[in-house]
Design an enzyme around this catalytic site. Structure first.
Site, PDB file in Angstrom:
ATOM      1  CG  ASP A   1      -0.271  -0.497   2.499  1.00 31.70           C
ATOM      2  OD1 ASP A   1       0.961  -0.381   2.588  1.00 31.70           O
ATOM      3  OD2 ASP A   1      -0.971  -0.999   3.386  1.00 31.70           O
TER       4      ASP A   1
ATOM      5  CG  HIS B   1      -5.792  -2.661   8.885  1.00 27.33           C
ATOM      6  ND1 HIS B   1      -5.956  -1.457   9.542  1.00 27.33           N
ATOM      7  CD2 HIS B   1      -4.460  -2.818   8.744  1.00 27.33           C
ATOM      8  CE1 HIS B   1      -4.782  -0.920   9.774  1.00 27.33           C
ATOM      9  NE2 HIS B   1      -3.845  -1.722   9.311  1.00 27.33           N
TER      10      HIS B   1
ATOM     11  CD  GLU C   1      -8.854   0.430   7.813  1.00 23.57           C
ATOM     12  OE1 GLU C   1      -8.908  -0.423   8.725  1.00 23.57           O
ATOM     13  OE2 GLU C   1      -8.184   1.459   7.893  1.00 23.57           O
TER      14      GLU C   1
ATOM     15  CG  ASN D   1      -8.962  -2.172  12.090  1.00 22.29           C
ATOM     16  OD1 ASN D   1      -7.989  -2.742  11.609  1.00 22.29           O
ATOM     17  ND2 ASN D   1      -9.498  -1.097  11.545  1.00 22.29           N
TER      18      ASN D   1
END
Ligand code: GLP
Length: 251
Positions: free
Chosen positions: A67, A138, A143, A136
């Protein structure tokens, strides 16, 4: 999934580097998928040490990062281009034109996502994808709620991810709101996946990955569908995992 327990961050980094070096030795033109973040820095440091000591060659390797932030110049100190250059690329013999990251400054971001996806495909596909995990759940910047069919795309970063990454910026308002990330389908196409997990702040994420059913509200859970995943996690990260579960997972 195979779970390898490491004592601490250093031990995890040592084991992860050994795994990557083995991949490069067994296939000198490996395509490596790379990650950024705090978790993988120790691994990159060890790859650099190994390069200096043992001359493991990256001259035929190609790399694709997961990313990059949108609207952040690649020369910015917080860009993932800068991170990769500092932590790894400038220290090893990887030719400059063989390392790729999405271009978050592209005029046409949609086109950039397609171009990146094509580049990965044209390289023959990723042999080994290195991953960290967000608190979380990801992976990359996929996400909670991300589609398991997604390929490289633009994402809006969640508040929790921006908060977690704010430690690198002057303040949270300076953290970008968008990124380009490989999609879950892109990641899942990699032949092998190596997931690194360290520290108590990730204990819940790894426990959810192992204990909860596969669902896109926990993106990392998709890894249970992949035939060749190795997780290297340290004791702090595994503090919520019961002993019996560790054994069950050590296939
Ligand atoms: C970041 C990256 C992920 C990384 C994760 C964990 O936002 N996009 O690729 O795995 O969050 O980061 P860290 O290792 O710093 O905890």
């Amino acid at each position: 999934m195979k779970l390898i327990q490491a004592k601490n961050y250093e031990d995890m980094s040592e084991k992860a580097a050994a795994y990557i070096i083995k991949q490069v030795h067994s296939k000198s033109n490996s395509v490596l998928g790379l990650a950024t973040g705090g978790t993988v820095i120790g691994t990159y440091n060890r790859l650099v040490e190994d390069y200096k000591q043992s001359n493991t060659s990256y001259s035929n390797v190609h790399t694709f990062n997961l990313d990059e932030y949108v609207a952040m110049p690649r020369s910015d100190q917080n860009s993932y281009h800068t991170y990769m250059d500092k932590q790894l690329f400038r220290h090893i013999n990887l030719p400059e034109d063989q390392s790729f990251l999405p271009d978050g400054m592209a005029n046409d971001l949609q086109e950039e996502c397609q171009r990146y996806e094509r580049l990965i495909k044209d390289s023959g596909g990723i042999d080994l994808q290195l991953l960290g995990i967000g608190q979380n759940g990801h992976i990359g910047f996929n996400e909670p709620g991300a589609s398991f069919d997604s390929v490289t795309h633009i994402v809006n970063l969640t508040e929790s991810t921006r908060k977690a990454n704010a430690r690198y910026f002057e303040s949270i308002d300076k953290v970008p709101t968008q990124a380009i990330t490989m999609g879950i389908a892109t990641i899942m196409k990699s032949k092998k996946i190596l997931l690194l997990v360290s520290g108590e702040s990730k204990a819940e994420a790894i426990s959810r990955l192992i204990n909860e059913p596969i669902h896109n509200n926990n993106p990392s859970s998709v890894l249970k569908n992949h035939p060749d995943v190795t997780i290297i996690a340290d004791e702090d990260a595994l503090s919520l995992i019961k002993r019996e579960q560790k054994e069950v997972l050590s296939l």
